[in-house]
Design a protein around this motif. Structure first.
Motif, mmCIF file in Angstrom:
data_model
loop_
_atom_site.group_PDB
_atom_site.id
_atom_site.type_symbol
_atom_site.label_atom_id
_atom_site.label_comp_id
_atom_site.label_asym_id
_atom_site.label_seq_id
_atom_site.Cartn_x
_atom_site.Cartn_y
_atom_site.Cartn_z
ATOM 1 N N ALA A 145 0.821 -1.212 0.000
ATOM 2 C CA ALA A 145 0.000 0.000 0.000
ATOM 3 C C ALA A 145 0.856 1.262 0.000
ATOM 4 C CB ALA A 145 -0.941 0.000 1.200
ATOM 5 N N LEU A 146 2.098 1.147 0.505
ATOM 6 C CA LEU A 146 3.043 2.272 0.495
ATOM 7 C C LEU A 146 3.825 2.340 -0.812
ATOM 8 C CD1 LEU A 146 4.354 1.898 4.151
ATOM 9 C CD2 LEU A 146 3.201 3.924 3.234
ATOM 10 N N ASP A 147 3.386 1.554 -1.800
ATOM 11 C CA ASP A 147 3.979 1.516 -3.145
ATOM 12 C C ASP A 147 5.341 0.836 -3.194
ATOM 13 O OD1 ASP A 147 1.816 2.747 -4.420
ATOM 14 O OD2 ASP A 147 2.530 4.724 -3.834
ATOM 15 N N THR A 148 5.643 0.021 -2.201
ATOM 16 C CA THR A 148 6.815 -0.845 -2.277
ATOM 17 C C THR A 148 6.461 -2.049 -3.146
ATOM 18 O OG1 THR A 148 7.603 -0.184 -0.090
ATOM 19 C CG2 THR A 148 8.379 -2.306 -0.924
ATOM 20 N N SER A 149 7.351 -2.428 -4.025
ATOM 21 C CA SER A 149 7.146 -3.623 -4.861
ATOM 22 C C SER A 149 7.451 -4.847 -4.006
ATOM 23 C CB SER A 149 8.072 -3.582 -6.071
ATOM 24 O OG SER A 149 7.953 -4.772 -6.823
ATOM 25 N N VAL A 150 6.432 -5.684 -3.766
ATOM 26 C CA VAL A 150 6.548 -6.777 -2.801
ATOM 27 C C VAL A 150 6.444 -8.134 -3.477
ATOM 28 C CG1 VAL A 150 5.544 -7.841 -0.739
ATOM 29 C CG2 VAL A 150 5.610 -5.337 -0.946
ATOM 30 N N THR A 151 7.371 -9.032 -3.098
ATOM 31 C CA THR A 151 7.320 -10.432 -3.504
ATOM 32 C C THR A 151 7.213 -11.287 -2.246
ATOM 33 O OG1 THR A 151 8.694 -10.029 -5.459
ATOM 34 C CG2 THR A 151 8.542 -12.315 -4.679
ATOM 35 N N VAL A 152 6.230 -12.180 -2.211
ATOM 36 C CA VAL A 152 6.031 -13.073 -1.069
ATOM 37 C C VAL A 152 6.475 -14.480 -1.450
ATOM 38 C CG1 VAL A 152 4.361 -14.088 0.520
ATOM 39 C CG2 VAL A 152 4.106 -11.703 -0.203
ATOM 40 N N VAL A 153 7.327 -15.077 -0.621
ATOM 41 C CA VAL A 153 7.838 -16.432 -0.863
ATOM 42 C C VAL A 153 7.306 -17.345 0.239
ATOM 43 C CG1 VAL A 153 9.902 -17.876 -1.020
ATOM 44 C CG2 VAL A 153 9.922 -15.548 -1.963
ATOM 45 N N GLU A 154 6.664 -18.427 -0.146
ATOM 46 C CA GLU A 154 6.044 -19.340 0.816
ATOM 47 C C GLU A 154 6.215 -20.785 0.351
ATOM 48 O OE1 GLU A 154 4.470 -21.403 3.494
ATOM 49 O OE2 GLU A 154 4.406 -19.246 3.907
ATOM 50 N N PRO A 155 6.814 -21.659 1.179
ATOM 51 C CA PRO A 155 7.027 -23.052 0.763
ATOM 52 C C PRO A 155 5.748 -23.860 0.617
ATOM 53 C CG PRO A 155 7.723 -22.721 3.038
ATOM 54 C CD PRO A 155 7.436 -21.374 2.484
ATOM 55 N N ARG A 156 4.686 -23.484 1.303
ATOM 56 C CA ARG A 156 3.422 -24.204 1.160
ATOM 57 C C ARG A 156 2.748 -23.822 -0.160
ATOM 58 N NH1 ARG A 156 0.484 -22.327 6.489
ATOM 59 N NH2 ARG A 156 1.353 -20.383 5.655
ATOM 60 N N ALA A 157 1.777 -24.638 -0.562
ATOM 61 C CA ALA A 157 1.107 -24.412 -1.840
ATOM 62 C C ALA A 157 0.106 -23.267 -1.776
ATOM 63 C CB ALA A 157 0.401 -25.685 -2.294
ATOM 64 N N THR A 158 -0.218 -22.816 -0.578
ATOM 65 C CA THR A 158 -1.172 -21.733 -0.419
ATOM 66 C C THR A 158 -0.831 -20.963 0.846
ATOM 67 O OG1 THR A 158 -3.533 -21.180 -0.284
ATOM 68 C CG2 THR A 158 -2.805 -23.196 0.824
ATOM 69 N N MET A 159 -1.714 -20.069 1.262
ATOM 70 C CA MET A 159 -1.470 -19.283 2.471
ATOM 71 C C MET A 159 -2.709 -19.285 3.352
ATOM 72 S SD MET A 159 -1.672 -15.420 0.916
ATOM 73 C CE MET A 159 -2.898 -14.980 -0.322
ATOM 74 N N LEU A 160 -2.521 -18.960 4.615
ATOM 75 C CA LEU A 160 -3.620 -18.783 5.569
ATOM 76 C C LEU A 160 -4.583 -19.970 5.514
ATOM 77 C CD1 LEU A 160 -4.341 -15.008 4.798
ATOM 78 C CD2 LEU A 160 -2.804 -15.947 6.535
ATOM 79 N N ASP A 161 -4.060 -21.158 5.788
ATOM 80 C CA ASP A 161 -4.826 -22.391 5.623
ATOM 81 C C ASP A 161 -6.063 -22.475 6.505
ATOM 82 O OD1 ASP A 161 -3.032 -23.283 3.741
ATOM 83 O OD2 ASP A 161 -1.795 -24.369 5.192
ATOM 84 N N PHE A 162 -6.121 -21.716 7.590
ATOM 85 C CA PHE A 162 -7.259 -21.781 8.497
ATOM 86 C C PHE A 162 -8.404 -20.869 8.074
ATOM 87 C CE2 PHE A 162 -4.304 -18.580 9.860
ATOM 88 C CZ PHE A 162 -5.095 -17.506 10.223
ATOM 89 N N ILE A 163 -8.201 -20.114 6.999
ATOM 90 C CA ILE A 163 -9.225 -19.206 6.485
ATOM 91 C C ILE A 163 -10.000 -19.895 5.366
ATOM 92 C CG2 ILE A 163 -9.621 -16.977 5.338
ATOM 93 C CD1 ILE A 163 -8.692 -16.649 8.185
ATOM 94 N N ASP A 164 -11.283 -19.593 5.244
ATOM 95 C CA ASP A 164 -12.123 -20.139 4.183
ATOM 96 C C ASP A 164 -11.462 -19.938 2.820
ATOM 97 O OD1 ASP A 164 -15.277 -20.898 3.735
ATOM 98 O OD2 ASP A 164 -14.514 -19.644 2.106
ATOM 99 N N ARG A 165 -11.415 -20.996 2.026
ATOM 100 C CA ARG A 165 -10.673 -20.955 0.749
ATOM 101 C C ARG A 165 -11.206 -19.889 -0.203
ATOM 102 N NH1 ARG A 165 -5.982 -21.588 0.864
ATOM 103 N NH2 ARG A 165 -6.442 -21.139 3.024
ATOM 104 N N GLU A 166 -12.515 -19.695 -0.244
ATOM 105 C CA GLU A 166 -13.081 -18.698 -1.150
ATOM 106 C C GLU A 166 -12.599 -17.298 -0.790
ATOM 107 O OE1 GLU A 166 -17.398 -17.666 -3.242
ATOM 108 O OE2 GLU A 166 -17.319 -18.909 -1.418
ATOM 109 N N ILE A 167 -12.455 -17.040 0.504
ATOM 110 C CA ILE A 167 -11.938 -15.750 0.955
ATOM 111 C C ILE A 167 -10.468 -15.604 0.557
ATOM 112 C CG2 ILE A 167 -11.421 -14.341 2.984
ATOM 113 C CD1 ILE A 167 -14.398 -14.470 2.368
ATOM 114 N N VAL A 168 -9.683 -16.667 0.758
ATOM 115 C CA VAL A 168 -8.256 -16.622 0.412
ATOM 116 C C VAL A 168 -8.068 -16.418 -1.081
ATOM 117 C CG1 VAL A 168 -6.114 -17.948 0.376
ATOM 118 C CG2 VAL A 168 -7.554 -17.988 2.407
ATOM 119 N N GLU A 169 -8.905 -17.068 -1.895
ATOM 120 C CA GLU A 169 -8.803 -16.902 -3.347
ATOM 121 C C GLU A 169 -9.107 -15.464 -3.764
ATOM 122 O OE1 GLU A 169 -11.442 -19.847 -4.852
ATOM 123 O OE2 GLU A 169 -10.126 -21.526 -4.278
ATOM 124 N N ASP A 170 -10.123 -14.871 -3.150
ATOM 125 C CA ASP A 170 -10.452 -13.472 -3.429
ATOM 126 C C ASP A 170 -9.308 -12.558 -2.999
ATOM 127 O OD1 ASP A 170 -11.733 -10.737 -2.475
ATOM 128 O OD2 ASP A 170 -13.148 -11.600 -3.902
#
Length: 473
Positions: free
Chosen positions: A195-220
């Motif tokens: 949001a501060l206009d920094t170019s951000v790259t996120v690296v995560e070894p899992r196939a997705t993120m925030l596994d405890f959150i509803d998948r439809e929300i995570v996809e959005d």
């Protein structure tokens, strides 16, 4: 040695709530805090700083107004780290002042120093002024919180390769950043700096993120992040992190790809701050991540007079749940009756956009083989959403087809962490879809989304009932 009914190690959410609860019950209470000021991780490096940083970033960038004025809109054209720090310091001073007043008003003694066990009732405290003293407690509550996980193969330098605590001390906002870890902390900071206009790259070894959150929300959520040009590299781990001669940081991934940025934020987990407690002396042991096992109903450890609460006991690691854990632990420790906590509590992720959830996800409902229906509302469908210029945001509710009861509510978008409490109340009071259909909500508000989602589900459930009746004939 001075004798106390309850000694609390740590003055974060669990510690302060536990200490004040015991004091209100007329008990003699001591809080030991190793920091120079009370408040713990929550006030100084965790919850309050990150949320203050988020609010400051959204205000100064004009983020919330861009739906009307375009992506180039800014409230302040040049935003510095000092701009972010100024508001942070004001907020922290206020939080510390409130907490010190609460301790004083409730006659809670507090000492600044590091404590470790001598035995299960005795602590030795090395005070910040160098004095060493011993105290004894009938019961002891460990509310020591966590610290960032810092593996040996990561060359932290407090300048360009940093952890989440050190992020608050950076001297300038980087033009580009690699965030390693797509957990709650990593994602919150990644989206704030985006949001501060920094170019951000996120690296995560899992196939997705925030596994405890509803998948439809995570996809959005993932769609919105990619839409603003954040790079999400899932299924890839950071094998090597190094500084280049030109000052840039290079991260080599497990698939051989290399990404380069001005700064690397390593946010792949946290560890319980138990290493200095000498737990062996009291008969306790922590796991590999420094966490302590407790009874989830009383927060009592394997040593009956010792309790633990807050992040040091593991998931959900929220300030809100830590407060309640500390209160329950303190009541049990001093022999006061405790009540079973409500079944459902809200989980808030203060990313940009924010996410909040309460109850069962759609995936959990499917796993339990519960017949269900969903109702969805887009925040842009509300009049308030139009007034605010919202293009994104969604509220999703899940209902049982058999009982019509609400099973879960999941929100992404502006005000999600505030809106969630309506759904939380209905969940804990075992309310049904009819509550949302039959009740009136203030107009215009984002809370109208509950009415829209409720009607959406009610219409779908009505169609199912009609088909069932027709089939029975």
């Amino acid at each position: 040695m001075t004798q106390y009914d309850l000694i609390v190690i740590g003055s974060g959410p669990a510690g302060r709530r536990g200490a004040i609860q015991a004091a209100k019950l007329g008990k003699r209470v001591l809080v030991v805090e190793k920091g120079s000021r009370v408040g713990g991780v929550s006030v100084h490096t965790g919850t309050i700083p990150s949320k203050t940083l988020r609010e400051t970033a959204l205000n100064l960038t004009g983020w919330r107004e861009r739906g009307f004025y375009g992506r180039s809109y800014r409230v302040k054209q040049e935003i510095s780290s000092e701009d972010l720090r100024r508001r942070l310091l004001i907020t922290l001073d206020h939080e510390v002042d409130v907490l010190e007043h609460q301790f004083s008003r409730n006659r809670v003694h507090h000492i600044k120093g590091k404590a470790h066990f001598v035995d299960k009732n005795t602590l030795e405290i090395e005070k910040n002024d160098g004095e060493v003293m011993r105290v004894t407690g009938t019961s002891i509550l460990l509310a020591i919180g966590t610290k960032p996980f810092r593996p040996d193969n990561v060359p932290f330098d407090r300048e360009k390769i940093i952890d989440s605590d050190e992020l608050l001390e950076i001297k300038e906002i980087p033009r580009s950043m690699i965030v390693i870890g797509a957990g709650v902390i990593g994602i919150e900071y990644a989206t704030i700096y985006s949001a501060l206009d920094t170019s951000v790259t996120v690296v995560e070894p899992r196939a997705t993120m925030l596994d405890f959150i509803d998948r439809e929300i995570v996809e959005d959520f993932a769609y919105q992040l990619r839409d603003r040009n954040m790079k999400l590299l899932f299924g890839q781990s950071a094998d090597k992190i190094e500084r280049e001669p030109n000052g840039k940081c290079r991260v080599t991934l497990s698939n051989g790809r290399a990404v380069v940025a001005d700064m690397v934020l390593y946010a792949a987990g946290r560890m319980g701050a138990t290493a200095s407690l000498n737990l062996e002396a009291c008969g306790l042991a922590a796991d590999a991540r420094g966490r302590i096992k407790v009874n989830p109903d009383t927060f009592q450890t394997d040593v009956p007079n010792i309790y633990a609460a807050g992040d040091v006991v593991g998931f959900p690691s929220l300030a809100s749940t830590a407060m309640e854990q500390g209160r329950i632990a303190a009541r049990h420790a001093v022999g006061a009756p405790t009540s079973e906590p409500p079944q459902y509590f809200p989980y808030g992720i203060y990313s940009v956009p924010e996410i909040s959830t309460c109850g069962l996800t759609e995936e959990e409902v499917k796993t339990r083989h519960i017949p269900y229906e969903c109702g969805i509302a887009r925040l842009r469908e509300t009049s308030r959403g139009h007034i605010m210029g919202l293009d994104n945001g969604m509220l999703k509710m899940i209902f049982s087809l058999k009982t019509r009861r609400l099973l879960g509510v999941h929100i992404i978008g502006e005000g999600a962490t505030e809106l969630i409490h309506i759904g939380q109340a209905v969940l804990n009071l075992k309310g049904t879809v009819d509550y949302f259909v039959e009740n009136t909500f203030n107009y215009p508000t984002l809370a109208e989304a509950y009415k829209i989602a409720g009607l959406d589900a009610w219409n779908r459930m009505g169609e199912i009932d009609e088909r069932t009746a027709e089939a029975a004939q």
